[in-house]
Design an enzyme around this catalytic site. Sequence first.
Site, PDB file in Angstrom:
ATOM      1  N   GLU A 177       9.782   0.810  10.735  1.00 41.77           N
ATOM      2  CA  GLU A 177      10.845   1.806  10.531  1.00 41.77           C
ATOM      3  C   GLU A 177      10.173   3.149  10.753  1.00 41.77           C
ATOM      4  O   GLU A 177       9.462   3.646   9.889  1.00 41.77           O
ATOM      5  CB  GLU A 177      11.425   1.638   9.119  1.00 41.77           C
ATOM      6  CG  GLU A 177      12.808   2.214   8.964  1.00 41.77           C
ATOM      7  CD  GLU A 177      12.777   3.646   8.506  1.00 41.77           C
ATOM      8  OE1 GLU A 177      12.688   4.537   9.393  1.00 41.77           O
ATOM      9  OE2 GLU A 177      12.835   3.875   7.291  1.00 41.77           O
TER      10      GLU A 177
ATOM     11  N   LYS B 236       0.864  -1.186   0.000  1.00 42.48           N
ATOM     12  CA  LYS B 236       0.000   0.000   0.000  1.00 42.48           C
ATOM     13  C   LYS B 236       0.894   1.228   0.000  1.00 42.48           C
ATOM     14  O   LYS B 236       1.526   1.547   1.003  1.00 42.48           O
ATOM     15  CB  LYS B 236      -0.921   0.046   1.217  1.00 42.48           C
ATOM     16  CG  LYS B 236      -1.917   1.204   1.079  1.00 42.48           C
ATOM     17  CD  LYS B 236      -2.412   1.750   2.373  1.00 42.48           C
ATOM     18  CE  LYS B 236      -1.463   2.631   3.102  1.00 42.48           C
ATOM     19  NZ  LYS B 236      -1.075   3.882   2.409  1.00 42.48           N
TER      20      LYS B 236
ATOM     21  N   CYS C  89      13.986  10.095   7.353  1.00 46.82           N
ATOM     22  CA  CYS C  89      13.982   9.686   8.769  1.00 46.82           C
ATOM     23  C   CYS C  89      15.383   9.730   9.352  1.00 46.82           C
ATOM     24  O   CYS C  89      15.542   9.713  10.575  1.00 46.82           O
ATOM     25  CB  CYS C  89      13.455   8.260   8.914  1.00 46.82           C
ATOM     26  SG  CYS C  89      11.871   8.013   8.158  1.00 46.82           S
TER      27      CYS C  89
HETATM   28  C1  SIN Z   1      14.033   7.056   5.179  1.00 47.80           C
HETATM   29  O1  SIN Z   1      14.356   8.157   5.538  1.00 47.80           O
HETATM   30  O2  SIN Z   1      12.904   6.644   5.431  1.00 47.80           O
HETATM   31  C2  SIN Z   1      14.952   6.161   4.415  1.00 47.80           C
HETATM   32  C3  SIN Z   1      16.277   6.775   4.170  1.00 47.80           C
HETATM   33  C4  SIN Z   1      17.269   5.877   3.500  1.00 47.80           C
HETATM   34  O3  SIN Z   1      16.987   4.732   3.126  1.00 47.80           O
HETATM   35  O4  SIN Z   1      18.395   6.336   3.334  1.00 47.80           O
END
Ligand code: SIN
Length: 482
Positions: free
Chosen positions: A252, A176, A286
């Site tokens: 995550e 999704k 993130c």
């Molecule tokens: C993310 O910020 O969700 C992933 C970043 C990455 O894979 O470098």
Amino acid sequence: MSEAAETRALVGGTWTGPDGGRRFPVENPATGETIALVADTGPAEWRAALDAAEAAFPAWRERPAGERGAILRRWGELLLRDRERLARLMTLEQGKPLAEARGEVAYAASFLEWFGEEARRIEGSVRPAATADKRLLVLPRPIGTSVAITPWNFPLAMVTRKAGAALAAGCPMAVKPAEATPLSALAAGALAVEAGVPAGILSVLPTADPVPFGTAIFADARVRKVSFTGSTEVGKILIGLSARHVTRLSLELGGHAPFLVFADADLDRAVADCVASKFRNGGQTCVCANRILVERSVLAEFARRFAAAAAALPVGDGFAEGVRIGPLIDDAAVAKVLAQVADAVAGGAEVACGGGLVEVAGRTRRFVAPTVLVGVGPDRLCCREETFGPVAPILGFDSEAEAIALANDTPYGLAAYAFTRDAGRAFRLAEALDYGIVGINDGLPATAQAPFGGVKESGFGREGGREGVREYLVERFVSWRP
Ligand code: SIN
């Protein structure tokens, strides 16, 4: 919009909608224009996708791992073949600069290459038994039908990072995509079909409202694994929902990465990597540097160089040549970032560059200037909540112990960075920083070969590396008296 963009959902092996059915708009964040109307799937499509996954699972799981791997690697090659088209689609729906979008297509393909190779290395073991009449086997078995809920900030790479691992392990997956960015995921789905992924093994299910989707998949006992990338707030809700059928999760979630710069660091490298980490995707990752902690003796010099580099980053439409900072994804993101800046300034921070909106082609609503704030208190909003925008607060420290304490003073634990030339200190930091990922003199550590994931409220489970495949396997213990 690009004529090639797929707007139908991939349900089992069948493309459905949107003609005549429910649809939802996808917007270009740089202009606010609607670029596509995408099939809005609901409970009937979700059930059909899970039915198809269950039907296709036995043949896929029994297929030789080398064959599964070859299909994944072919899928990755097709992403690279269509790199420019996919990159343009991504910039259109997500806003990131085209050069970064091209980089993300390569990043996405690297997961398919990696997991395509890892499929052949899924190995069990034989353990010594306590008695002579027994043989003890450990057989890795695919966990079963899986679901991925993917984010808007990496609309392609997070699909392949999850689906590559699931399919390598022998599991079907229904994806999704985020409501804001379904087009990249649908394009990836079409290439998976072209690569030979069998009907039912991969579904792509856009929906305008993620809440009923979440409720439905955790209510279905056939879903044995859910992998989610998104906010900590939503992750906690999913943990609650997963209790019903004890569904395995990978989460995550949010991050609040500290970026430590010691006086002995190579300042040029520290500045360059801090810019790369902080301003990648306009600060919407993130793992972005979120609190920049600098040893006081070099703080003024670091801040001067870093602010100069940040101020030089061109802001604009991701399609414009040379742009490094695109629009933020939506108005709420802009409001949050500006509130954090205002709060830091109210707390006495000095604005070394940026600080507000930038006008691009007569529009200001989504474009925030790269902003560096100096002298920010550790209790200000930008040091507590995720920023997800191009705002970089700089704080000072006087000792290694203080730096570590400041760095770990957060409920998050995804990524941390440290710049130092002292090898002993580097090792101490690698052990003391309470994070799933630590970049030592490296602002961009993520790669297909290594496990990616967090601790504390940044979640659990790993993506990428050999660990990524394990998330989709169960170890079956067989005790055998031959
Ligand atoms: C993310 O910020 O969700 C992933 C970043 C990455 O894979 O470098």
